[in-house]
Scaffold this active site. Structure first.
Site, short mmCIF file in Angstrom:
data_model
loop_
_atom_site.label_atom_id
_atom_site.label_comp_id
_atom_site.label_asym_id
_atom_site.label_seq_id
_atom_site.Cartn_x
_atom_site.Cartn_y
_atom_site.Cartn_z
N ASP A 115 -13.86 1.22 -0.86
CA ASP A 115 -13.25 1.57 -1.22
C ASP A 115 -12.12 1.08 -1.18
OD1 ASP A 115 -12.77 4.80 -0.40
OD2 ASP A 115 -10.77 4.30 0.05
N GLU A 117 -7.85 0.50 -2.46
CA GLU A 117 -6.72 1.52 -2.53
C GLU A 117 -5.56 1.36 -3.68
OE1 GLU A 117 -5.49 3.88 -0.57
OE2 GLU A 117 -7.60 3.81 0.72
N ALA A 118 -5.27 2.15 -4.74
CA ALA A 118 -4.17 0.95 -5.63
C ALA A 118 -2.80 2.10 -5.70
CB ALA A 118 -5.17 2.18 -6.56
N ASP A 215 -13.67 4.65 -7.85
CA ASP A 215 -13.33 3.07 -7.50
C ASP A 215 -14.06 2.14 -8.28
OD1 ASP A 215 -12.42 2.89 -3.85
OD2 ASP A 215 -13.69 4.34 -4.87
N HIS A 274 -6.18 6.24 4.60
CA HIS A 274 -5.98 5.92 3.91
C HIS A 274 -5.80 4.76 3.43
CE1 HIS A 274 -6.40 10.02 1.14
NE2 HIS A 274 -5.76 10.22 2.45
N ASP A 279 -10.96 3.36 5.91
CA ASP A 279 -12.16 4.51 5.08
C ASP A 279 -12.96 3.81 4.40
OD1 ASP A 279 -9.86 6.23 4.68
OD2 ASP A 279 -9.42 5.48 2.95
#
Length: 330
Positions: A115, A117-118, A215, A274, A279
């Site tokens: 998962d 994060e961006a 993702d 988040h 997550d």
């Protein structure tokens, strides 16, 4: 004794239990994927159908009492409990059938939850390029139904190296964290080494699992373009748990958000929302509960020529290929 009346009959202590994967060297009878998907004329499926009909007529109190009697989890909404009881009975009958040479199923040895994060803005412009800033992995052993390992690294963004205040607040990832991190290709190299050390794709069959399609189809796809590397082969097919959850528990897409899935299963979020690693951990908990409830988690999405495609349920079950380091597009 008819199928419905057999629900809840405890197996003797020396009876074989249901194994979700056939480990190397296991002599349990196996059939091909095409056989397990198509041979529904076998009498065992009539027995399962009769039991399902009986379960459908049970009240909430009856369901909870039967689950408690079987020492199964009694948490969750009514539809989840019905599915849990149906799957328990189905596993019993299929294992009995397998011992007699009838249908059975094969599964992955490990499931690897990812998962990302961006980078993000509060109102992302249409041409905004999301860059991966956290690469987490949580590994599920499907023999033991336990989380057995995890990986996490932060990633330095290349196009937009300064994180927005919104992004920092949302993810908890600070500017200092990404400033100290490596660019994506170097992090991907260590991800591959981590997978290789665990012999995934060589000794053990595994699959990638995500919470939705973004993702892999968006974040990883865009990141590989930015980093000028080829999209990794091992990530070209994955399990979208939202699809699996909706299909298994027969709920609409509106009930497949992470928080809703947890709530409907009687679980609470653990950690910081988040955070990619937290997550991933919570997504893994959902996957484990689904496996316990009898869900056959299978690859259901893939990337082909840069496009997101569905994988039909009739497709042969395949593990992800052995991972290799990033390769330049040049």
């Amino acid at each position: 004794m008819n199928a419905a009346s057999q629900i809840g009959q405890r197996k003797p202590d020396n009876a074989k239990t249901c194994s979700r994967i056939s480990p190397a060297g296991d002599s349990a009878p196996q059939v091909s994927t095409s056989q397990s998907n198509s041979d529904f004329s076998h009498p065992v499926y009539k027995e399962i159908a009769l039991a399902n009909g009986h379960i459908n007529r049970m009240s909430l109190k009856e369901l909870r009492n039967k689950l408690a009697e079987l020492q199964l989890d009694t948490r969750g909404v009514k539809d989840v409990m019905k599915k849990r009881l149906k799957s328990h009975y189905k596993k019993q009958k299929l294992m009995q059938s397998a011992a007699e040479g009838g249908p059975t199923d094969t599964y992955y040895d490990y499931i690897c939850v990812v998962d990302f994060e961006a980078t993000c803005e509060e109102d992302n412009p249409s041409d905004f390029h999301h860059e991966i800033i956290e690469f987490p992995m949580v590994l599920i052993n499907t023999h033991t139904l336990e989380i057995v390992d995890s990986f996490q690294e932060y990633v330095k963004p290349e196009l937009n190296p300064n994180l927005s205040d919104f992004c920092v607040k949302l993810t908890g990832i600070t500017q200092k964290m990404v400033d100290k991190a490596d660019l994506f290709p170097a992090v991907l190299e260590r991800v591959v080494a981590w997978l290789q050390e665990r012999e995934l794709g060589t000794k053990y069959k595994y699959a990638i699992l995500t919470d939705g399609a973004w993702d892999m189809s968006k974040f990883l796809n865009i990141q590989c373009q930015i980093s000028r590397i080829r999209y990794p082969q091992f990530a070209k097919k994955w399990i979208n748990i939202r699809k699996s959850y909706g299909n298994f528990y027969k709920v609409p897409r509106t009930q497949t958000k992470l928080s809703t899935m947890l709530e409907n299963l009687g679980l609470k979020y653990e950690g910081r929302p988040h955070s990619g690693l937290d997550d991933s951990h919570n997504i893994a908990r959902i996957a484990i509960r689904m496996l316990r409830d009898g869900c056959q988690l299978r690859v259901n999405e893939r990337m082909h020529a840069g496009q997101l495609l569905s994988v039909p349920s009739t497709a042969p079950v395949e593990g992800a290929p052995a991972p290799h380091g990033p390769r330049s597009k040049d």
